[in-house]
Design a protein around this motif. Sequence first.
Motif, mmCIF file in Angstrom:
data_model
loop_
_atom_site.group_PDB
_atom_site.id
_atom_site.type_symbol
_atom_site.label_atom_id
_atom_site.label_comp_id
_atom_site.label_asym_id
_atom_site.label_seq_id
_atom_site.Cartn_x
_atom_site.Cartn_y
_atom_site.Cartn_z
ATOM 1 N N LEU A 140 -3.536 2.002 -3.674
ATOM 2 C CA LEU A 140 -3.464 3.386 -3.242
ATOM 3 C C LEU A 140 -4.216 3.529 -1.931
ATOM 4 O O LEU A 140 -5.381 3.171 -1.834
ATOM 5 C CB LEU A 140 -4.056 4.317 -4.295
ATOM 6 N N ALA A 141 -3.535 4.052 -0.918
ATOM 7 C CA ALA A 141 -4.145 4.200 0.421
ATOM 8 C C ALA A 141 -5.250 5.235 0.412
ATOM 9 O O ALA A 141 -5.213 6.167 -0.354
ATOM 10 C CB ALA A 141 -3.078 4.586 1.427
ATOM 11 N N ASP A 170 -3.426 10.048 -9.320
ATOM 12 C CA ASP A 170 -4.596 9.195 -9.478
ATOM 13 C C ASP A 170 -5.358 9.706 -10.692
ATOM 14 O O ASP A 170 -5.835 10.836 -10.710
ATOM 15 C CB ASP A 170 -5.463 9.278 -8.220
ATOM 16 N N VAL A 200 0.852 -1.195 0.000
ATOM 17 C CA VAL A 200 0.000 0.000 0.000
ATOM 18 C C VAL A 200 0.884 1.241 0.000
ATOM 19 O O VAL A 200 1.850 1.322 0.754
ATOM 20 C CB VAL A 200 -0.924 0.005 1.249
ATOM 21 N N TYR A 201 0.562 2.189 -0.874
ATOM 22 C CA TYR A 201 1.292 3.453 -0.957
ATOM 23 C C TYR A 201 0.315 4.615 -0.776
ATOM 24 O O TYR A 201 -0.824 4.550 -1.222
ATOM 25 C CB TYR A 201 1.998 3.602 -2.311
ATOM 26 N N THR A 202 0.798 5.685 -0.172
ATOM 27 C CA THR A 202 -0.015 6.886 -0.005
ATOM 28 C C THR A 202 0.049 7.722 -1.286
ATOM 29 O O THR A 202 0.906 7.490 -2.151
ATOM 30 C CB THR A 202 0.508 7.747 1.157
ATOM 31 N N LYS A 203 -0.822 8.728 -1.369
ATOM 32 C CA LYS A 203 -0.775 9.640 -2.520
ATOM 33 C C LYS A 203 0.553 10.380 -2.567
ATOM 34 O O LYS A 203 1.055 10.694 -3.645
ATOM 35 C CB LYS A 203 -1.938 10.635 -2.467
ATOM 36 N N GLN A 204 1.133 10.666 -1.391
ATOM 37 C CA GLN A 204 2.428 11.357 -1.352
ATOM 38 C C GLN A 204 3.532 10.461 -1.920
ATOM 39 O O GLN A 204 4.414 10.932 -2.646
ATOM 40 C CB GLN A 204 2.768 11.768 0.088
ATOM 41 N N GLN A 205 3.492 9.167 -1.583
ATOM 42 C CA GLN A 205 4.487 8.238 -2.122
ATOM 43 C C GLN A 205 4.302 8.063 -3.628
ATOM 44 O O GLN A 205 5.271 7.983 -4.371
ATOM 45 C CB GLN A 205 4.390 6.890 -1.401
#
Length: 77
Positions: free
Chosen positions: A76-77, A52, A5-10
């Motif tokens: 995507l988290a 995204d 899982v990755y955040t939008k920032q990552q």
Amino acid sequence: MDLPVYTKQQLALRNGQDKPQIWVAYKGFIYDMTESRLWRNGRHYEHWAGQDLTDELSDAPHTEAVFEKFVPIAVLA
């Protein structure tokens, strides 16, 4: 399928500029477009990698079937 899982920032760092990877997200999944000739330098027409693209697909000349060619690499988290 147990994906990381990755955040939008990552995700934003994988734009072909800050990091060499070219990733985009669509409907909660992250796809690696690094090897796609259509995503050179992290750009695909007016779209930029590291984002995204779910809401932007309606502007595209293709359907979401284009994502069937790619295997999701993360969520995507």
